[in-house]
Design a protein around this motif. Structure first.
Motif, mmCIF file in Angstrom:
data_model
loop_
_atom_site.group_PDB
_atom_site.id
_atom_site.type_symbol
_atom_site.label_atom_id
_atom_site.label_comp_id
_atom_site.label_asym_id
_atom_site.label_seq_id
_atom_site.Cartn_x
_atom_site.Cartn_y
_atom_site.Cartn_z
ATOM 1 N N ASP A 1 23.114 48.547 44.401
ATOM 2 C CA ASP A 1 22.404 47.583 45.244
ATOM 3 C C ASP A 1 22.832 46.140 45.001
ATOM 4 N N THR A 2 23.973 45.953 44.344
ATOM 5 C CA THR A 2 24.539 44.620 44.187
ATOM 6 C C THR A 2 25.986 44.658 44.653
ATOM 7 N N TRP A 3 26.602 43.476 44.708
ATOM 8 C CA TRP A 3 27.999 43.364 45.149
ATOM 9 C C TRP A 3 28.800 42.657 44.070
ATOM 10 N N THR A 4 30.044 43.137 43.853
ATOM 11 C CA THR A 4 30.909 42.518 42.857
ATOM 12 C C THR A 4 32.357 42.659 43.291
ATOM 13 N N TRP A 5 33.267 42.101 42.480
ATOM 14 C CA TRP A 5 34.674 42.006 42.870
ATOM 15 C C TRP A 5 35.471 43.232 42.421
ATOM 16 N N LYS A 6 36.562 43.506 43.141
ATOM 17 C CA LYS A 6 37.371 44.701 42.897
ATOM 18 C C LYS A 6 38.516 44.413 41.924
ATOM 19 N N PHE A 7 38.228 43.936 40.743
ATOM 20 C CA PHE A 7 39.286 43.811 39.741
ATOM 21 C C PHE A 7 38.661 43.916 38.358
ATOM 22 N N ASP A 8 39.488 44.284 37.413
ATOM 23 C CA ASP A 8 39.070 44.382 36.014
ATOM 24 C C ASP A 8 39.487 43.096 35.301
ATOM 25 N N PRO A 9 38.544 42.303 34.777
ATOM 26 C CA PRO A 9 38.928 41.057 34.094
ATOM 27 C C PRO A 9 39.892 41.276 32.939
ATOM 28 N N ASN A 10 39.948 42.477 32.395
ATOM 29 C CA ASN A 10 40.832 42.745 31.263
ATOM 30 C C ASN A 10 42.311 42.700 31.628
ATOM 31 N N VAL A 11 42.647 42.675 32.934
ATOM 32 C CA VAL A 11 44.069 42.614 33.297
ATOM 33 C C VAL A 11 44.702 41.310 32.823
ATOM 34 N N PHE A 12 43.901 40.287 32.532
ATOM 35 C CA PHE A 12 44.449 38.995 32.145
ATOM 36 C C PHE A 12 44.501 38.810 30.641
ATOM 37 N N ARG A 13 44.240 39.881 29.903
ATOM 38 C CA ARG A 13 44.225 39.768 28.448
ATOM 39 C C ARG A 13 45.316 40.637 27.834
ATOM 40 N N GLY A 14 46.133 40.029 26.986
ATOM 41 C CA GLY A 14 47.021 40.811 26.142
ATOM 42 C C GLY A 14 48.292 41.324 26.778
ATOM 43 N N ARG B 1 41.050 52.042 36.210
ATOM 44 C CA ARG B 1 41.189 51.066 35.132
ATOM 45 C C ARG B 1 41.922 51.676 33.942
ATOM 46 N N ARG B 2 42.477 50.823 33.090
ATOM 47 C CA ARG B 2 43.170 51.258 31.874
ATOM 48 C C ARG B 2 42.651 50.458 30.685
ATOM 49 N N ASP B 3 42.896 50.999 29.498
ATOM 50 C CA ASP B 3 42.560 50.266 28.282
ATOM 51 C C ASP B 3 43.526 49.108 28.052
ATOM 52 N N GLU B 4 44.739 49.259 28.561
ATOM 53 C CA GLU B 4 45.773 48.235 28.382
ATOM 54 C C GLU B 4 46.594 48.173 29.657
ATOM 55 N N TYR B 5 46.989 46.960 30.049
ATOM 56 C CA TYR B 5 47.795 46.769 31.255
ATOM 57 C C TYR B 5 49.149 46.186 30.860
ATOM 58 N N ARG B 6 50.218 46.865 31.296
ATOM 59 C CA ARG B 6 51.570 46.432 30.965
ATOM 60 C C ARG B 6 52.421 46.390 32.232
ATOM 61 N N MET B 7 53.375 45.489 32.245
ATOM 62 C CA MET B 7 54.261 45.363 33.397
ATOM 63 C C MET B 7 55.056 46.640 33.646
ATOM 64 N N ASP B 8 55.530 47.285 32.569
ATOM 65 C CA ASP B 8 56.332 48.488 32.775
ATOM 66 C C ASP B 8 55.497 49.613 33.385
ATOM 67 N N CYS B 9 54.223 49.690 33.003
ATOM 68 C CA CYS B 9 53.338 50.701 33.592
ATOM 69 C C CYS B 9 53.084 50.398 35.063
ATOM 70 N N TRP B 10 52.844 49.136 35.379
ATOM 71 C CA TRP B 10 52.664 48.762 36.781
ATOM 72 C C TRP B 10 53.921 49.068 37.594
ATOM 73 N N ALA B 11 55.098 48.845 37.007
ATOM 74 C CA ALA B 11 56.336 49.181 37.709
ATOM 75 C C ALA B 11 56.411 50.673 38.006
ATOM 76 N N ASP B 12 55.986 51.495 37.050
ATOM 77 C CA ASP B 12 55.945 52.941 37.296
ATOM 78 C C ASP B 12 54.977 53.282 38.424
ATOM 79 N N GLU B 13 53.844 52.580 38.486
ATOM 80 C CA GLU B 13 52.878 52.822 39.557
ATOM 81 C C GLU B 13 53.485 52.506 40.919
ATOM 82 N N VAL B 14 54.256 51.427 40.982
ATOM 83 C CA VAL B 14 54.888 51.025 42.239
ATOM 84 C C VAL B 14 55.821 52.121 42.751
#
Length: 294
Positions: free
Chosen positions: A200-213, A82-95
């Protein structure tokens, strides 16, 4: 796996796959890889918002017969950090980092679905000279992504809920936007691989913060590499938007329709998507790109 899963799907999931991790700006980026490393024409597959690399499990083996294919979890998704901030240019670098680390480089072709198409086009805009091309699949440029709309309306993608059992969580799984006609085995596989166990619980594999900012919109400029656009017949990219994208990119961009498909093409029309991508790859292997019109 369901007993009524089609043979092609069963065989695809049985294909040999390698797992890897690469650090990108402090975040571990997980990926899956098929095919022989070092083959020319490597491919990177990029999922959409709130999705993950395993949306491609039944697609990648059909593209990896003579190519290396890597599917990554973008940061904030799947098993990646996870990151504090998600940006398209950073995701492009990850790719591109996953391509290099996973053996799909140099000069990979980047194929992205929905939000992943924006990541692919961003990579082409910023680092296109390091790529063979970029493909966006039902990516609604100039409009909010469906996950962002749902999050903004507080219909989905809020704080992660925890479920007492895997079965209870699977009953809550849904596609955004919803669609009919999904291949049941594909739908079930994607739902099952979208979960992880925690205390002992189940949850989803994403950070809700990806949709903010996130900064929007993604600029469309004359590409430094080849670009193609796939649109689903009943998806989020209408015919006129496809024409606008082609016009903005210099009229050198093929806009290819997948018949009968809704937005999540790999779930309701996977074989048509595979056929379209393999046809495009074959054409690009044996043709020279046109120069964009000013």
């Amino acid at each position: 796996m369901s007993e009524d899963a089609p043979a092609w799907f069963t065989e695809a999931l049985a294909a040999p796959v390698e797992l890897g991790v690469v650090d990108v700006d402090g975040a571990p980026i997980h990926y899956r890889a098929w095919g022989k490393a070092g083959n020319d024409g490597g491919i990177v597959l990029v999922h959409g918002g709130a999705a993950h690399s395993r949306w491609w499990d039944h697609i990648a083996p059909f593209l990896a017969r003579d190519r290396r294919v890597v599917a990554l979890d973008l940061s904030g998704h799947g098993d990646s950090g996870r990151r504090d901030e998600y940006r398209m240019d950073c995701w492009a670098d990850e790719v591109l980092a996953a391509a290099a680390h996973g053996g799909a480089g140099p000069d990979p072709l980047v194929i992205g679905h929905s939000m992943g198409g924006m990541v692919a086009i961003t990579a082409a805009r910023l680092r296109g000279t390091e790529m063979a091309g970029a493909v966006a699949i039902d990516t609604p440029f100039w409009e909010e992504q469906p996950e962002e709309q749902a999050a903004g309306a507080q219909q989905a993608f809020g704080p992660l809920r925890r479920y007492p059992s895997r079965e209870d969580a699977l009953r809550r799984f849904k596609l955004i936007p919803p669609q009919d006609g999904n291949v049941p085995a594909v739908y079930a596989h994607i739902a099952e691989t979208s979960l992880y166990a925690h205390d002992d619980t189940w949850t989803w594999k994403f950070d809700p913060n990806v949709f903010r900012g996130r900064a929007r919109p993604v600029p469309l400029e004359l590409p430094q590499c080849r670009v193609a656009v796939f649109r689903a017949e009943h998806g989020l990219v209408p015919v006129d938007m496809g024409e606008r994208i082609a016009e903005r990119l210099g009229r050198v961009v093929p806009v290819i329709e997948i018949p009968l498909a809704a937005h999540h093409v790999m779930i309701d029309q996977p074989l048509s998507l595979i056929t379209g991508l393999r046809t495009l790859l074959e054409d690009w292997t044996h043709s020279e790109p046109h120069k964009p019109r000013p």
